[in-house]
Write an enzyme that holds these catalytic residues in place. Sequence first.
Site, PDB file in Angstrom:
ATOM      1  N   ALA B  44      20.991 -61.471  86.264  1.00 24.86           N
ATOM      2  CA  ALA B  44      21.561 -61.554  84.920  1.00 24.86           C
ATOM      3  C   ALA B  44      20.552 -61.065  83.897  1.00 24.86           C
ATOM      4  O   ALA B  44      19.351 -61.259  84.055  1.00 24.86           O
ATOM      5  CB  ALA B  44      21.935 -63.006  84.606  1.00 24.86           C
ATOM      6  N   THR B 100      12.955 -65.000  82.138  1.00 25.66           N
ATOM      7  CA  THR B 100      13.276 -64.688  80.749  1.00 25.66           C
ATOM      8  C   THR B 100      12.225 -65.332  79.839  1.00 25.66           C
ATOM      9  O   THR B 100      11.317 -66.018  80.306  1.00 25.66           O
ATOM     10  CB  THR B 100      14.652 -65.262  80.352  1.00 25.66           C
ATOM     11  OG1 THR B 100      14.538 -66.694  80.297  1.00 25.66           O
ATOM     12  CG2 THR B 100      15.734 -64.894  81.345  1.00 25.66           C
ATOM     13  N   VAL B 149       1.403 -69.941  83.439  1.00 24.30           N
ATOM     14  CA  VAL B 149       0.025 -70.077  82.958  1.00 24.30           C
ATOM     15  C   VAL B 149      -0.883 -69.172  83.785  1.00 24.30           C
ATOM     16  O   VAL B 149      -0.957 -69.316  85.008  1.00 24.30           O
ATOM     17  CB  VAL B 149      -0.466 -71.543  83.087  1.00 24.30           C
ATOM     18  CG1 VAL B 149      -1.900 -71.670  82.596  1.00 24.30           C
ATOM     19  CG2 VAL B 149       0.443 -72.497  82.337  1.00 24.30           C
ATOM     20  N   ALA B 151      -0.535 -66.070  84.600  1.00 24.18           N
ATOM     21  CA  ALA B 151       0.192 -65.087  85.413  1.00 24.18           C
ATOM     22  C   ALA B 151       0.011 -65.391  86.903  1.00 24.18           C
ATOM     23  O   ALA B 151       0.414 -66.459  87.351  1.00 24.18           O
ATOM     24  CB  ALA B 151      -0.248 -63.666  85.070  1.00 24.18           C
ATOM     25  N   GLU B 207       1.945 -58.471  70.995  1.00 21.63           N
ATOM     26  CA  GLU B 207       3.353 -58.274  70.659  1.00 21.63           C
ATOM     27  C   GLU B 207       3.412 -57.252  69.515  1.00 21.63           C
ATOM     28  O   GLU B 207       2.402 -57.040  68.837  1.00 21.63           O
ATOM     29  CB  GLU B 207       3.967 -59.603  70.195  1.00 21.63           C
ATOM     30  CG  GLU B 207       3.962 -60.707  71.234  1.00 21.63           C
ATOM     31  CD  GLU B 207       4.853 -60.387  72.426  1.00 21.63           C
ATOM     32  OE1 GLU B 207       5.965 -59.855  72.237  1.00 21.63           O
ATOM     33  OE2 GLU B 207       4.423 -60.647  73.564  1.00 21.63           O
ATOM     34  N   ASP B 218       1.515 -69.552  71.669  1.00 26.22           N
ATOM     35  CA  ASP B 218       1.727 -69.258  73.081  1.00 26.22           C
ATOM     36  C   ASP B 218       0.635 -69.909  73.937  1.00 26.22           C
ATOM     37  O   ASP B 218       0.909 -70.429  75.023  1.00 26.22           O
ATOM     38  CB  ASP B 218       1.745 -67.738  73.293  1.00 26.22           C
ATOM     39  CG  ASP B 218       2.333 -67.374  74.640  1.00 26.22           C
ATOM     40  OD1 ASP B 218       3.466 -67.808  74.925  1.00 26.22           O
ATOM     41  OD2 ASP B 218       1.643 -66.687  75.427  1.00 26.22           O
ATOM     42  N   LYS B 222       0.970 -73.009  76.895  1.00 24.25           N
ATOM     43  CA  LYS B 222       0.333 -73.051  78.220  1.00 24.25           C
ATOM     44  C   LYS B 222      -0.472 -74.339  78.385  1.00 24.25           C
ATOM     45  O   LYS B 222      -0.415 -74.990  79.437  1.00 24.25           O
ATOM     46  CB  LYS B 222      -0.572 -71.833  78.406  1.00 24.25           C
ATOM     47  CG  LYS B 222       0.196 -70.521  78.458  1.00 24.25           C
ATOM     48  CD  LYS B 222      -0.748 -69.324  78.547  1.00 24.25           C
ATOM     49  CE  LYS B 222       0.041 -68.018  78.428  1.00 24.25           C
ATOM     50  NZ  LYS B 222      -0.836 -66.838  78.383  1.00 24.25           N
ATOM     51  N   GLY B 336       0.064 -59.209  82.410  1.00 21.10           N
ATOM     52  CA  GLY B 336       0.502 -57.932  82.968  1.00 21.10           C
ATOM     53  C   GLY B 336       1.646 -58.144  83.928  1.00 21.10           C
ATOM     54  O   GLY B 336       1.705 -59.157  84.630  1.00 21.10           O
TER      55      GLY B 336
END
Lengths: 357, 357
Positions: B44, B100, B149, B151, B207, B218, B222, B336
Amino acid sequence: MTTHVPIVLLGLGTVGRTLVKQMLETRALHRDRYGVELKVVAIADSQALYVNNDGLSAESLEHVVRVKQDGRSLRDVVGDRPSGSLALVLTEDAIVVDVTASTRTEGVLREAVACGCGIVMANKLPLTVDWHMAKGFFAYADLRHEATVGAGLPVISTMRSLLDTGDCVRSLEGCMSGTLGYLCTQIEQGVPYSKAVAQAQASGFTEPDPREDLGGRDVARKALILARLAGWPLEMSDLSIEPLYPQSLTGLTVEAFMTAATSLDDVYRERADAAARKDQVLRYLARVSPEGGAVGLTAVSRQGLLGSLQGPANYFGIYTDRYEQEPVVISGPGAGPEVTAAGVLGDIVDLASRRIR
Amino acid sequence: MTTHVPIVLLGLGTVGRTLVKQMLETRALHRDRYGVELKVVAIADSQALYVNNDGLSAESLEHVVRVKQDGRSLRDVVGDRPSGSLALVLTEDAIVVDVTASTRTEGVLREAVACGCGIVMANKLPLTVDWHMAKGFFAYADLRHEATVGAGLPVISTMRSLLDTGDCVRSLEGCMSGTLGYLCTQIEQGVPYSKAVAQAQASGFTEPDPREDLGGRDVARKALILARLAGWPLEMSDLSIEPLYPQSLTGLTVEAFMTAATSLDDVYRERADAAARKDQVLRYLARVSPEGGAVGLTAVSRQGLLGSLQGPANYFGIYTDRYEQEPVVISGPGAGPEVTAAGVLGDIVDLASRRIR
C-alpha cells in the site's frame, strides 16, 4: 501456558556458576515474556555429571554452585554412582550449553547436532579447530556463540543479522582483548611494559601466566571465529600472530619471565614514542579479510574511535558492502563472568523462545 | 520444505522500494538458511492498496517499484477498483511491515496486534504518541522496530537482549542524527553555521526544510523510543529539546531562513570555541534516564568515543547494571535507504524464522 526447555550445562567455572545464578534470577521474566521456563536437566564439570530428567531444583543448583565455589568438584555432590545418561537428555527440544574451555566437549556437541538440539557455546575451541572439523558447527542453524567473542557485546548477532539481510562482510578489525587493551593504554601513559604486565597480573586481568594473554593466540581464535562466521573458510595458520614477548622468554618460569620482562621496557617504549611522533597510538589489533589476517601491535590514528579506545574496552569494526566506508562499530567491556554469562543467557533465551511455537 | 510467510507492506517510499529489492535479492538465502519464503500478499501507499493472496510475483513487485520511482502512485497500477481486502490477509502467520512516516497506519497496526501478526516498524510515530496509546505496541512480543533508531545499527536488538538476560538499563546517551552530526563536525572545523546548514541541505542530508532536522524533534522521538523500550513510561513532554535555531526564525520561508541563518554564525562559533578552550567538542546529544531526558548541543571531552565521532556517524551508549562504568557502545552510519531497509529486513527474517517451528 509455560513450555519447559531442557538445558544441558557443560562447565561449572566462574562463567557457568554465574550463568546458573542468572538463570535462576530471570525465571519469572522468561515465563512472563516468552512463556518459557529453562529447566536444567544435566550439569557437568570435568569430573562428574549430574542428571535429573525432571529438572534440578533451585536448591540443588544453588548447592552445586556453592560446592564449586569452595573449589570442590561436582563429584562431591553426586558421588561415584552415575546419576543418569547424557544420551537420554539430548532431545530435540533441549539446549546444550558449553561454557568450558576444553576440547573434551566436542563429542557431546556433535551428538547434540545429530539430535537437533539447540547449542550455545562460550567455548572457542570447537569453533577454531581445523575447518573440516569445525564447519559442521558453522553450518548448524541452531548454534549460537555470542560469548565466544566480546563476551556479552552483540558482535556475533550483529554479523548474523547483516548476513541474513544479504549484506556481505568485506573485512573485520578489532581490539579483542581487554588485557592487551589495558596494557596498550598503560604503555601509552608512560608506564614501562614490565610494570604494566605486573599490574595487569596483580589485578587479575591476565591468566596466572601472563604469556597466555601476551601470546595473542586467544585474540587470533576470536578473529578466526569472526572470519569463519563471515563465510571465509580460514585456518589458524592463515593468521599471522605477533606475540608481545620474544621466543627467547618462552621456556622461563612465570617468576623468571616477570623479571626478564624489564628487558622489553625500552622496546615497547620506543614503539609507543615512534607512534606518538606521528600522532598515533598503539593498539593490539586483529585484522581479517577473506585472504587471511594479522594479529599484533598496530599504530593507529589517535583521532577516531579506535585511537580513543581506553583501557580494557573491546572494539569491533565490521566493514560490509553496505557499511563500506564507515564500519558498524560495537565497543564496550568485553570480558568478565557477569557479561560473559549474560551473552550465553541471551543466546539461550533466543533459542528457547524459538522452540515454543 | 519451504514455509511461505505472508508479508503486508505499508509504504513505498525510498525505504519501502529498497526493501522490496532486498527481499527479492535475498529469496534464495532465506529459503536455504531458514526454509522460509517471504511472500508479499499486500502493498500500500497513501492512495491505493494492492492485494494478492497468492503473493505478488517478482515481476509485479518490480513493476510497482518502477512506477513509484517515476513519482507516480500505486493507483496507476491497480486502478480504482479495490484489489482485495486488507482484513483477509491479516492472518496470524502474516508479518505487517510499516515503513511509512504516517499516523494513518495506526488502525491497521492495532488490527495486526489483535490478529497476532508479526509487526515490523520503521515508522516512529505509532511508538511516540501518548504512552497510553503506545504501550500496547511496546508490550506486544511480536513487534520489532530496529530501523526506528539508528537505521540498520543493532541498537534495539541489543537493548532487547540486555533486558532478556535480566539486565536493567540505567541511562542512555547518543548522537542519533547523521545530519546534526555532520553539522557539529563542520562547525568544529571552522565552517560557519549557515554555510554548514546550506551544505547539508545541498548534499541531501536534510529534509527540504532543514529546520525539520535542526528542530531536534526527530532525535527526541528516537530517544523516547529507547526510553520506553528500557521500561520507562515517558512522554515527549518529559524530554527537553534544544532546537538549533531560535523561535524567531520559525515563521520564515525556507529561503528566508537560509539567509537569516547567517545571524547565528557567531553564536555557534562562540559555543564551539568555548568548548575547544576546555579541550571539548560539541555534539548534538540525547540523554535519557528513568526521570526524563534532554536533547541538545552538549560539550563533551575531545578524548573518548563520543568526542572522536566524525561526521554523520551515529553513536549509542547504553549504561546498565552490568555495564555500569563503561557503556555498551554501538556506532556507525545510522541513515540512508539501504541500511534502513536492511534493518527492516533483519526484523522480518527474525520474526519469519520464528514462525516456522
